[in-house]
Design a protein around this motif. Structure first.
Motif, PDB file in Angstrom:
ATOM      1  N   PRO A   1       1.030  -1.314  -0.025  1.00 39.24           N
ATOM      2  CA  PRO A   1       0.039   0.077   0.168  1.00 39.24           C
ATOM      3  C   PRO A   1       0.913   1.231  -0.020  1.00 39.24           C
ATOM      4  O   PRO A   1       0.176   2.241  -0.384  1.00 39.24           O
ATOM      5  CB  PRO A   1      -0.721  -0.119   1.485  1.00 39.24           C
ATOM      6  N   GLN A   2       1.888   0.918   0.445  1.00 36.85           N
ATOM      7  CA  GLN A   2       2.928   2.241   0.791  1.00 36.85           C
ATOM      8  C   GLN A   2       3.205   3.110  -0.709  1.00 36.85           C
ATOM      9  O   GLN A   2       3.177   3.930  -0.803  1.00 36.85           O
ATOM     10  CB  GLN A   2       4.285   1.913   1.097  1.00 36.85           C
ATOM     11  N   ALA A   3       3.336   2.142  -1.543  1.00 31.33           N
ATOM     12  CA  ALA A   3       3.709   2.642  -3.141  1.00 31.33           C
ATOM     13  C   ALA A   3       2.590   3.384  -3.622  1.00 31.33           C
ATOM     14  O   ALA A   3       2.821   4.160  -4.424  1.00 31.33           O
ATOM     15  CB  ALA A   3       4.148   1.448  -4.013  1.00 31.33           C
ATOM     16  N   GLU A   4       1.352   3.237  -3.212  1.00 25.42           N
ATOM     17  CA  GLU A   4       0.308   3.801  -3.750  1.00 25.42           C
ATOM     18  C   GLU A   4       0.607   5.458  -3.529  1.00 25.42           C
ATOM     19  O   GLU A   4       0.320   6.276  -4.176  1.00 25.42           O
ATOM     20  CB  GLU A   4      -0.994   3.336  -3.114  1.00 25.42           C
ATOM     21  N   ALA A   5       0.804   5.539  -2.084  1.00 21.50           N
ATOM     22  CA  ALA A   5       1.085   7.087  -1.698  1.00 21.50           C
ATOM     23  C   ALA A   5       2.189   7.605  -2.576  1.00 21.50           C
ATOM     24  O   ALA A   5       2.231   8.901  -2.993  1.00 21.50           O
ATOM     25  CB  ALA A   5       1.455   7.219  -0.448  1.00 21.50           C
ATOM     26  N   ILE A   6       3.167   6.877  -3.000  1.00 25.15           N
ATOM     27  CA  ILE A   6       4.188   7.525  -3.778  1.00 25.15           C
ATOM     28  C   ILE A   6       4.013   7.933  -4.983  1.00 25.15           C
ATOM     29  O   ILE A   6       4.396   8.569  -5.599  1.00 25.15           O
ATOM     30  CB  ILE A   6       5.482   6.262  -3.598  1.00 25.15           C
ATOM     31  N   GLN A   7       3.148   6.790  -5.577  1.00 30.70           N
ATOM     32  CA  GLN A   7       2.828   7.097  -6.838  1.00 30.70           C
ATOM     33  C   GLN A   7       1.980   8.423  -7.070  1.00 30.70           C
ATOM     34  O   GLN A   7       2.134   9.002  -8.111  1.00 30.70           O
ATOM     35  CB  GLN A   7       1.828   5.714  -7.310  1.00 30.70           C
ATOM     36  N   LYS A   8       0.982   8.535  -5.879  1.00 33.09           N
ATOM     37  CA  LYS A   8       0.301   9.808  -6.060  1.00 33.09           C
ATOM     38  C   LYS A   8       1.027  11.191  -5.864  1.00 33.09           C
ATOM     39  O   LYS A   8       0.985  11.964  -6.741  1.00 33.09           O
ATOM     40  CB  LYS A   8      -0.771   9.704  -4.802  1.00 33.09           C
ATOM     41  N   LEU A   9       2.245  11.125  -5.088  1.00 34.38           N
ATOM     42  CA  LEU A   9       2.889  12.096  -4.844  1.00 34.38           C
ATOM     43  C   LEU A   9       3.903  12.444  -6.425  1.00 34.38           C
ATOM     44  O   LEU A   9       3.942  13.535  -6.731  1.00 34.38           O
ATOM     45  CB  LEU A   9       4.076  11.973  -3.828  1.00 34.38           C
TER      46      LEU A   9
END
Length: 112
Positions: A70-78
DNA sequence: TTTATGGCTGTCA
DNA sequence: ATGACAGCCATAA
């Protein structure tokens, strides 16, 4: 490394900055229509050192797909926001605005 | 070899 | 508009 992956990477690499596309679209461009999930796999297997703009690939709903970490989701959004991609209040992207459609390919099934 | 899974998509409710 | 199901097929065991 399979040639399939190379194709996928090539397509993703062609995505302009501030633009996004869907897995299905990438699959189609890569010559493997219907293999949208394999696109996801290819990106999953992608090394982080790679400059591939994997973050410009989203699901058909225009949101970040759920995945193992799930962590990568935030990264992608950023990353997307950094490129000027606008998210709505639900954390989704306006595909009608930033969806990247390469030349020669019309929209799915006779348009809109 | 087969079986299970998955960063999806399209259709139906 | 979203939620649930089924199909698709490469990768992993």
């Amino acid at each position: 490394m399979s040639d399939l992956y190379e194709r996928i990477y090539a397509v993703v690499r062609r995505i302009p900055r501030g633009r996004v596309t869907t897995y299905g679209q990438v699959a189609r461009l890569a010559g493997m229509a219907g293999h949208a999930r394999q696109v996801g796999y290819a990106l999953h297997a992608l090394p982080e050192k790679s400059r591939l703009p994997w973050h410009r690939v989203v699901n058909r709903r225009g949101e970040i797909s759920r995945r193992s970490i799930p962590q990568a989701e935030a990264i992608q959004k950023l990353l997307l926001e950094d490129e000027g991609v606008v998210f709505d209040g639900k954390g989704r992207i306006r595909l009608d605005r930033v969806l990247w459609i390469p030349s020669g390919f019309s929209r799915r099934s006779s348009g809109r």
